[in-house]
Write an enzyme that holds these catalytic residues in place. Structure first.
Site, PDB file in Angstrom:
ATOM      1  N   ILE A  77       6.405  16.693  -5.258  1.00 42.91           N
ATOM      2  CA  ILE A  77       7.548  15.924  -5.756  1.00 42.91           C
ATOM      3  C   ILE A  77       7.633  16.015  -7.276  1.00 42.91           C
ATOM      4  O   ILE A  77       8.719  16.179  -7.849  1.00 42.91           O
ATOM      5  CB  ILE A  77       7.455  14.453  -5.307  1.00 42.91           C
ATOM      6  CG1 ILE A  77       7.573  14.365  -3.777  1.00 42.91           C
ATOM      7  CG2 ILE A  77       8.541  13.612  -5.976  1.00 42.91           C
ATOM      8  CD1 ILE A  77       7.278  12.988  -3.211  1.00 42.91           C
ATOM      9  N   ALA A 109       6.672   6.377  -6.387  1.00 43.05           N
ATOM     10  CA  ALA A 109       5.485   6.855  -5.667  1.00 43.05           C
ATOM     11  C   ALA A 109       4.980   5.807  -4.679  1.00 43.05           C
ATOM     12  O   ALA A 109       5.214   5.912  -3.467  1.00 43.05           O
ATOM     13  CB  ALA A 109       4.396   7.248  -6.654  1.00 43.05           C
ATOM     14  N   ASP A 153      11.554   2.138  -7.233  1.00 43.65           N
ATOM     15  CA  ASP A 153      11.939   2.282  -5.820  1.00 43.65           C
ATOM     16  C   ASP A 153      10.893   1.686  -4.885  1.00 43.65           C
ATOM     17  O   ASP A 153      11.162   1.522  -3.695  1.00 43.65           O
ATOM     18  CB  ASP A 153      12.133   3.769  -5.490  1.00 43.65           C
ATOM     19  CG  ASP A 153      12.654   4.010  -4.092  1.00 43.65           C
ATOM     20  OD1 ASP A 153      13.677   3.407  -3.716  1.00 43.65           O
ATOM     21  OD2 ASP A 153      12.027   4.804  -3.344  1.00 43.65           O
ATOM     22  N   GLU A 179       6.678  -5.278   0.124  1.00 50.67           N
ATOM     23  CA  GLU A 179       8.002  -4.842   0.552  1.00 50.67           C
ATOM     24  C   GLU A 179       8.371  -5.485   1.885  1.00 50.67           C
ATOM     25  O   GLU A 179       7.577  -5.425   2.827  1.00 50.67           O
ATOM     26  CB  GLU A 179       8.044  -3.315   0.662  1.00 50.67           C
ATOM     27  CG  GLU A 179       7.844  -2.626  -0.691  1.00 50.67           C
ATOM     28  CD  GLU A 179       7.967  -1.104  -0.634  1.00 50.67           C
ATOM     29  OE1 GLU A 179       8.087  -0.548   0.483  1.00 50.67           O
ATOM     30  OE2 GLU A 179       7.952  -0.474  -1.700  1.00 50.67           O
ATOM     31  N   HIS A 227      13.077   1.355  -1.715  1.00 53.12           N
ATOM     32  CA  HIS A 227      12.203   2.384  -1.128  1.00 53.12           C
ATOM     33  C   HIS A 227      13.014   3.408  -0.335  1.00 53.12           C
ATOM     34  O   HIS A 227      12.800   3.613   0.864  1.00 53.12           O
ATOM     35  CB  HIS A 227      11.129   1.752  -0.243  1.00 53.12           C
ATOM     36  CG  HIS A 227       9.918   2.622  -0.073  1.00 53.12           C
ATOM     37  ND1 HIS A 227       8.666   2.106   0.160  1.00 53.12           N
ATOM     38  CD2 HIS A 227       9.755   3.973  -0.103  1.00 53.12           C
ATOM     39  CE1 HIS A 227       7.794   3.098   0.275  1.00 53.12           C
ATOM     40  NE2 HIS A 227       8.443   4.240   0.106  1.00 53.12           N
ATOM     41  N   ILE A 228      13.955   4.070  -1.021  1.00 51.18           N
ATOM     42  CA  ILE A 228      14.843   5.029  -0.362  1.00 51.18           C
ATOM     43  C   ILE A 228      14.647   6.454  -0.864  1.00 51.18           C
ATOM     44  O   ILE A 228      15.522   7.303  -0.701  1.00 51.18           O
ATOM     45  CB  ILE A 228      16.316   4.616  -0.542  1.00 51.18           C
ATOM     46  CG1 ILE A 228      16.700   4.543  -2.034  1.00 51.18           C
ATOM     47  CG2 ILE A 228      16.594   3.281   0.151  1.00 51.18           C
ATOM     48  CD1 ILE A 228      18.197   4.394  -2.283  1.00 51.18           C
ATOM     49  N   GLY A 229      13.484   6.728  -1.459  1.00 48.22           N
ATOM     50  CA  GLY A 229      13.255   8.052  -2.037  1.00 48.22           C
ATOM     51  C   GLY A 229      13.536   9.199  -1.096  1.00 48.22           C
ATOM     52  O   GLY A 229      14.142  10.206  -1.471  1.00 48.22           O
TER      53      GLY A 229
END
Length: 303
Positions: free
Chosen positions: A153, A230, A255, A260, A278-280
């Site tokens: 990434i 990450a 993110d 969560e 958290h939509i990476g």
């Protein structure tokens, strides 16, 4: 017949392909208290980030003698006790290639959003405000991007940042990578001091805790931008909030969170933070590739 449990969802074309290939696929989420017993009857389980596969669940699953494979649809496997599972004869796999481009693009997106006030300007305009003079931002071109961690990434992020005219520097535990001489390798402390933007691409350290805390923020340039797509917990959220409020950190793109869904509304509502839930890897293309990679792993394992 090989039985596959999909707990956190999977792209429909991948599930269709598995069923066409003779696998029985069950799509159902189980609570941690129920999962171990359920896995007694399955040969493979496919999880995302919501399902945690810990030692007690693995022990319970082993009572059935069927579970041979755990697949994490995504990159990180910190929600699975990998070494323990493998010590019990259960293979653990992930899909590291599938979502790299999607996460990298979102990282760049957060850099733009933080540097140009895209999120807060959007919100205030919807409130009827025209705060043009408040939102003088910064260009990414000509700035130094420091990458902490240099896996798939990070490399995709570096490629896009370079195209935007950014200087890319990086650090990683295993040292310099010879084939990437167009980027500068340096140690972590030097990177923190030299970077205008810092993007994190490392797993959470369960032993030592946050990689970025008060000490690390003190080493950074005044007015630095911090990007974390990450893992939650890599950045101490209190230290980040203090650094934002003091002006040490001019902006952040976040993110992932320690908890969560997050309850840290001080960060979520901060005017200089760009936030996403958290939509990476949440793109149509990434989900399709993840499904294809999962199908390949299952067929390869149970051929």
């Amino acid at each position: 017949m090989i039985r596959i449990l999909v707990t956190d969802g999977m792209e429909s074309s991948g599930i269709d392909e598995l069923r066409k290939s003779g696998f029985e696929v069950v799509e159902k989420f189980y609570s941690p208290e129920e999962l171990g017993d359920a896995l007694k009857d399955f040969n493979c389980v496919v999880v995302r980030s919501a399902t945690k596969v810990r030692e007690p669940i693995i022990d319970k699953a082993l009572e059935g003698g069927n579970l041979k494979l755990i697949i994490r649809g995504g990159v990180g496997v910190d929600n699975i006790d990998v070494k323990y599972a493998e010590s019990k004869g259960i293979s653990v796999r992930n899909t590291p290639n599938a979502s790299s481009a999607s996460v990298a693009e979102l990282a760049i997106g957060h850099m733009f959003a933080a540097a140009r006030f895209i999120g807060v300007a959007n919100a205030t305009m919807r409130e009827g405000k025209w705060d043009k003079k408040k939102y003088e931002g910064f260009e990414l071109g000509g700035k130094t991007l420091g990458l902490i961690g240099f896996g798939r990434i990070a490399k995709e992020t570096a490629k896009r940042a370079e195209a935007l005219g950014m200087k890319v520097i990086y650090t990683k535990r295993s040292g310099k990578e010879a084939e990437y001489d167009n980027y500068e390798y340096c140690d972590k402390e030097e990177l923190l001091k030299k970077s205008d933007f810092i993007s994190l691409h490392i797993p959470y350290d369960k032993v030592n805790g946050p990689t970025i805390g008060e000490k690390e923020f003190e080493l950074m340039k005044d007015g630095v931008y911090l990007i974390n797509l990450a893992r939650g917990g890599i950045v101490c959220e209190k230290a980040l909030l203090d650094a934002l409020n003091s002006g040490k950190v001019r902006g952040a793109g976040i993110d992932v969170f320690k908890e969560e869904p997050t309850k840290n509304m001080d960060i979520v509502n901060h005017p200089r933070v760009s936030v996403t839930p958290h939509i990476g890897g949440s793109t149509i293309e990434a989900q399709t590739r993840i499904g294809e990679e999962i199908v390949f792993i299952i067929k390869e394992t149970f051929k």
